[in-house]
Design a protein around this motif. Sequence first.
Motif, short mmCIF file in Angstrom:
data_model
loop_
_atom_site.label_atom_id
_atom_site.label_comp_id
_atom_site.label_asym_id
_atom_site.label_seq_id
_atom_site.Cartn_x
_atom_site.Cartn_y
_atom_site.Cartn_z
N GLN A 224 0.83 -1.21 0.00
CA GLN A 224 0.00 0.00 0.00
C GLN A 224 0.86 1.26 0.00
O GLN A 224 0.58 2.22 -0.71
CB GLN A 224 -0.93 0.01 1.22
CG GLN A 224 -2.20 -0.79 1.03
CD GLN A 224 -2.87 -0.53 -0.31
OE1 GLN A 224 -3.08 0.61 -0.72
NE2 GLN A 224 -3.17 -1.60 -1.04
N SER A 225 1.94 1.24 0.81
CA SER A 225 2.81 2.43 0.88
C SER A 225 3.50 2.65 -0.45
O SER A 225 3.68 3.79 -0.88
CB SER A 225 3.85 2.27 1.99
OG SER A 225 3.23 1.99 3.21
N ASN B 67 0.96 4.20 -2.62
CA ASN B 67 0.77 5.61 -2.26
C ASN B 67 1.90 6.49 -2.77
O ASN B 67 1.72 7.68 -3.03
CB ASN B 67 0.67 5.77 -0.74
CG ASN B 67 -0.56 5.09 -0.19
OD1 ASN B 67 -1.49 4.78 -0.94
ND2 ASN B 67 -0.57 4.82 1.12
#
Length: 420
Positions: free
Chosen positions: A252-253, A256
């Motif tokens: 997810q990071s 992002n």
Amino acid sequence: MVNVLIVGSGGREHALSWKLSQSDKVETVFTAPGNGGTENNIPINIDDLDGLADFAQKNNCFTIVGPEDPLAAGIVDKFNQRNLKIFGPSKLAAQLESSKIWAKNFMKRNNIPSAKFEIFDDAQKAQDYVKSLDYNVVVKADGLAAGKGVIVCNSNDDAISAIQTILVKKTFGDAGNKIIIEERIDGIEASYIALSDGEIAIPMATSQDHKRIFDNDKGPNTGGMGAYSPTPIIGDVLAKKIQEKIIDKTIQSMKNEGIVFKGFLYAGIMLRDGEPYVLEYNVRMGDPECQPITMRMDFDLYDYFAASVDGNLSSMPLTSWKNQFAVCVVLASKGYPESYVTNEEISGFDSISNKSYVFHAGTKNSNGKIFSNGGRILGVTALGNSLESAIKNAYDAADQISWTSKYHRNDIGKKGLTYL
Ligand code: AMP
Ligand code: GLY
């Protein structure tokens, strides 16, 4: 039906080719450059990205990349530009492994648990820093150094000599232009590997590697001297924690930050007081971990590779795994990981029972005879209904194989027994 091209030449690549050749969707598995155990070897080196792409295009291949170097060099970006299907992370995503400094900063800004650290390119400043600490450290070269650019220190003197080795003597070349000095975390180590399409990550079976050359984890680090799966060190509760706090958070990071991570994401984990810390990321399968892990797969691995590339892993069923243990004992040549003799004939393959499988790594086939051709030579891998029986089956098979410089550890899997 598709053809598959596997890039690499180790035990991991042999295990992947063994597994993929069982898929009813796969026609022919090619390996470049392959080893004495793989079939359909193509004499193209892993750094010849154009040559690999030309071959894949001509032969309609779905490509799978084993080792980190071509990933760090941008093989996936190159294939994508040419509209060729390839499983693995882009060059930017591969920074999680190719630059330890990038990875440490990424973890820090995204609150992914790992050891505290500082970065240096000046030996004097690094030494002054070490002297100011009241805990032991690990000194790491920033770049890729075939798993060897990490020095675990037991004292200030060790740390100062590690700084000299990497930053001043440049033993690992430009990979050591910068170093990380991080807190040494004392605990239990295990490997957690997942397969991602950039959106979600599906866990593979857990495993534990044995990185030191000698029994009881003595001697220098190697690429890995044996592994087993699953490891009782990672139970269900801990697996969930690692999946959520480390794997999902990493994917997810990355997203992002604008980087889609496709491929295998491997977290080398240290457990201290039940809490997992990331020691390192790899952006590929581990070797030897790949060997026991693939042996336990009860699903068509090709489907998952294709789903990763197409970005639709969430539509895939859960993976299923043989309810057995698998153990891989690496047979190396004496002297590895430093210097060793090659080109010795290896015998005993005909005596291996069907409980085990011998994956090749540093071997070559010359007129039907197998010769040593590297440091880690074979990965003798066996299933068993208990960890104890899988260990026995693997060592029984390993005993059948011989060559002059054969060496192996005698305690692969034993650490797991103490946790059962
Ligand atoms: P790496 O290539 O970063 O995984 O490091 C190789 C090995 O060094 C690991 O498998 C660990 O055994 C050890 N290691 C790395 N970092 C640490 C740390 N912070 N604390 C203790 N051991 C470490
Ligand atoms: N077995 C550890 C690695 O593949 O880096």
